[in-house]
Design an enzyme around this catalytic site. Sequence first.
Site, mmCIF file in Angstrom:
data_model
loop_
_atom_site.group_PDB
_atom_site.id
_atom_site.type_symbol
_atom_site.label_atom_id
_atom_site.label_comp_id
_atom_site.label_asym_id
_atom_site.label_seq_id
_atom_site.Cartn_x
_atom_site.Cartn_y
_atom_site.Cartn_z
ATOM 1 N N ASP A 51 -39.505 -5.419 -0.028
ATOM 2 C CA ASP A 51 -39.919 -6.184 1.160
ATOM 3 C C ASP A 51 -39.353 -5.634 2.464
ATOM 4 O O ASP A 51 -39.829 -5.988 3.539
ATOM 5 C CB ASP A 51 -39.409 -7.629 1.044
ATOM 6 C CG ASP A 51 -40.441 -8.528 0.428
ATOM 7 O OD1 ASP A 51 -41.546 -8.038 0.136
ATOM 8 O OD2 ASP A 51 -40.130 -9.726 0.242
ATOM 9 N N HIS A 83 -30.993 2.881 2.657
ATOM 10 C CA HIS A 83 -30.149 3.266 1.534
ATOM 11 C C HIS A 83 -29.366 2.055 1.040
ATOM 12 O O HIS A 83 -28.840 1.277 1.833
ATOM 13 C CB HIS A 83 -29.171 4.375 1.957
ATOM 14 C CG HIS A 83 -28.068 4.582 0.974
ATOM 15 N ND1 HIS A 83 -28.289 5.134 -0.267
ATOM 16 C CD2 HIS A 83 -26.739 4.275 1.019
ATOM 17 C CE1 HIS A 83 -27.138 5.169 -0.933
ATOM 18 N NE2 HIS A 83 -26.190 4.655 -0.178
ATOM 19 N N LYS A 135 0.842 -1.199 0.000
ATOM 20 C CA LYS A 135 0.000 0.000 0.000
ATOM 21 C C LYS A 135 0.882 1.256 0.000
ATOM 22 O O LYS A 135 0.695 2.169 -0.799
ATOM 23 C CB LYS A 135 -0.904 -0.010 1.228
ATOM 24 C CG LYS A 135 -1.709 1.257 1.418
ATOM 25 C CD LYS A 135 -2.354 1.284 2.798
ATOM 26 C CE LYS A 135 -3.115 2.567 3.025
ATOM 27 N NZ LYS A 135 -4.312 2.690 2.199
ATOM 28 N N HIS A 160 -18.906 9.389 -6.881
ATOM 29 C CA HIS A 160 -17.581 8.761 -6.927
ATOM 30 C C HIS A 160 -16.539 9.619 -7.615
ATOM 31 O O HIS A 160 -15.372 9.271 -7.657
ATOM 32 C CB HIS A 160 -17.667 7.398 -7.611
ATOM 33 C CG HIS A 160 -18.515 6.448 -6.836
ATOM 34 N ND1 HIS A 160 -19.869 6.386 -7.016
ATOM 35 C CD2 HIS A 160 -18.211 5.581 -5.851
ATOM 36 C CE1 HIS A 160 -20.356 5.479 -6.179
ATOM 37 N NE2 HIS A 160 -19.385 4.987 -5.459
ATOM 38 N N GLU A 212 -22.190 12.684 9.994
ATOM 39 C CA GLU A 212 -21.401 11.518 10.435
ATOM 40 C C GLU A 212 -19.909 11.766 10.675
ATOM 41 O O GLU A 212 -19.094 10.862 10.468
ATOM 42 C CB GLU A 212 -21.561 10.343 9.441
ATOM 43 C CG GLU A 212 -22.995 9.960 9.182
ATOM 44 C CD GLU A 212 -23.160 8.821 8.164
ATOM 45 O OE1 GLU A 212 -22.213 8.035 7.976
ATOM 46 O OE2 GLU A 212 -24.249 8.713 7.576
HETATM 47 N N1 GLN Z 1 -24.892 6.826 5.559
HETATM 48 C C1 GLN Z 1 -23.708 6.369 4.931
HETATM 49 C C2 GLN Z 1 -22.933 7.543 4.362
HETATM 50 O O1 GLN Z 1 -23.527 8.439 3.873
HETATM 51 C C3 GLN Z 1 -23.983 5.398 3.819
HETATM 52 C C4 GLN Z 1 -22.725 4.916 3.170
HETATM 53 C C5 GLN Z 1 -22.901 3.843 2.134
HETATM 54 O O2 GLN Z 1 -23.896 3.720 1.513
HETATM 55 N N2 GLN Z 1 -21.905 3.055 1.911
HETATM 56 O O3 GLN Z 1 -21.738 7.577 4.362
HETATM 57 ZN ZN ZN Z 2 -24.249 4.248 -0.530
#
Ligand code: GLN
Ligand code: ZN
Length: 779
Positions: free
Chosen positions: A674, A659, A27, A711, A502
């Site tokens: 579901d 999500h 790395k 991304h 977060e």
């Molecule tokens: N709540 C997470 C974020 O926004 C979801 C991340 C993900 O979907 N991998 O980072």
């Molecule tokens: Zn995501």
Amino acid sequence: MTAIKHVPFPNATIEGYPRVGPNRELKKALESFWKGRIDTEAFRSAAHSLRINNWGRLAELGLKEDYAIPADAALYDHVLETAVTVGLLGGDHAEVELDEFFTLARGNAERAPLEMTKWFDTNYHYLVPEVGDDEDYLARPQRLLDLFNEAAEAGQKVRPFLVGPVTLLALSKQAEGATTQPLDHLPALTKVYAEILKSLAEAGIEWVQIEEPALVADLGVASDEELAQLARQTYTTLLAEDAARPAVFLSAPYGSLNAGLQALADVRPEALGVDLAPQTLKDAPDYVERIIGAVQPGTRIVAGVVDGRNIWAADLRERLSVLEQISNADHEVSVSSSVSLLHVPHTVAVETKLPVDVAGWLSFADEKVGEVAALNTALRQGTTAVGEAFARSDRAVRTRNESARTHNEAVQARVANLPNGQVTRQPAYPERVEAQKVLNLPKLPTTTIGSFPQTAEIRKARADHRDGVLNDAQYTEALKDEVKSVIELQERLGIDVLVHGEPERNDMVQYFAELLDGFIVTENGWVQSYGSRCTRPPVVVGDVSRPKAMTVEWARYAQSLSEKHVKGMLTGPVTILAWSFVRDDVPLSVSADQIGVALADEVRDLEEAGIKIIQIDEPALRELLPLRAENRRSYLDWAVRSFRLVAAEAQPETQIHTHLCYSEFGQIIEAINDLDADVTSIEAARSRMELLGDIEEKFTSGIGPGIYDIHSPRVPEVAELVELLTAAAKHVPAERLWVNPDCGLKTRGYEETEASLRNMVIARDHVVENVPLKETVRN
Ligand code: GLN
Ligand code: ZN
């Protein structure tokens, strides 16, 4: 097969070994090279030293026989290495320079990188080769010869490694504009493999390893029978009696063979590798017998009895009985790992902070090599010859079984009292929609997925906190400042449903693993995710419970800063398990239920703190989907159930979101529906909203197909956002449609995030004013 002269296959071996290095040397070398801090020569020399050290270490650990060590080293990814070696990638010039090689992997200003996707059902990601119509594949055996020679100079005979042609093409995708399918090129590619084998034989190399895991998976590109038939043809050619080639160790890791077993047995490789890990045998209890029945004299069975995908110390006695079952049936047998050890960290020895009992239960790559060696000795000389290893294994099995760390009666009782089968939140969605009108959301509400950019300052604060430079209070202050600025930014942008961003989470799974009982985390347990990217998965050791609230203070604080709704943010049970090392002593569904009820308590606490909207992320729902189609229904049943447990007791007016990302959802869109979330945000921009048809047909609740790809730093134009949103509005009734990016923003910078979200809100306003929106048709 008598025509070929070769030394016998080693008695003890492994499928593969971690490549990043015990101190993540690869790395570091990769990142320095990419940043231009070291030149090609320095990079090559670092990679060379790492390989020599690894091979030396493996010999020390017991792989001393010739060809016992696989030369599966890869600078970025073994699929990329093989694809370049066999000319599937890299154009028509003899040598592929390092820069070109890494451009395939990472892209540059002109070229997009190759797509990346999960390697079978592991957390490793490989680069997906693109296959066009042209069949001028150029064999590039030099890399394999160089590896062999560099080991020979150090006094070792290592075993060249290739992904097999069937797997390589089955995992490839059709290049844009191509009229043929990748697998159409199997005959042409087989010729290249034959050429490469010939070069190896000419260099005096006696064994080569070819891996064909595609044969254990229902990949969808071809049926199990079709793949088996293709393998039969391919290896009938490659293994022909008169072919100039080394002896071939053909292996089928990652699960059990069905039709492929007879095919691979019939072509009579000199050695056949099979995955006999405990979990594989649980899923296919008759596998050993089928192997014994199918494999012909002259083929040595390479029994992958040491589980390469999990970190638990093997039960040596039980594993030995599997080996004996094979050797008692008069087969020649070698001892190996079930899959490459690349999926586990290097060694437990450097974990100084683990409780001693737990340390004895674990086995990482180096310890697994020790298990292979011990089993080999026990098989041939009896267990007393390795009495100490067996005593240690017996002790680990016993203490783990009896430990209070693994068994929590209160948790077990709580889960035992849950209803069987599916759990259902009451009332049903249509009534909840009515109840949730109190939330007073606008048409086509805008929101984000949870994380905001993890800036250098946040990462520094985290490191300073860990190193004791910041005390708890100072660290919390720094994070609170960040939450405040994230809330202010969203207010400024006019986003409707806010998030706290977060900043306190290093990782969406590790964060919860550190706060839940029943998990442990390692200090150095790094495994390669892709290229230079490593993750440090937590370990589920025992029954899981929540000693106290985990997210409530952050949510409460964020909500106190705004009149708008702030979403509470949780990671769901399936994703927590998918990105951890899991228990092997209970079914996954048991841990999923336990995490489900722990998170249900968190939902209740969030509600009590005044949080009205709660998101439960399950990005990994698709990842754990079993490789064999017949096992998928029961997986989806427990996976969906665990999610529903989290939301089951939520108030009708609490809006539950979920999500998902990282995959093609076509296959599981019904399972996603579901989950019975009120609103689902899902990655869609990268595929230009391809899944809208499926959504229209099969989705019945709120949905936010991501309208921009997070991304890349590119800021999407308002016009393209309007276009995607207009497309979505044609398929989804206005009152169920949400507006959001594809995924969390943590890898982005603030500048592009702000610009992108601003455009997103403008696009929404434009669509609401100008586009005729689809009205509800309620069925
Ligand atoms: N709540 C997470 C974020 O926004 C979801 C991340 C993900 O979907 N991998 O980072
Ligand atoms: Zn995501």
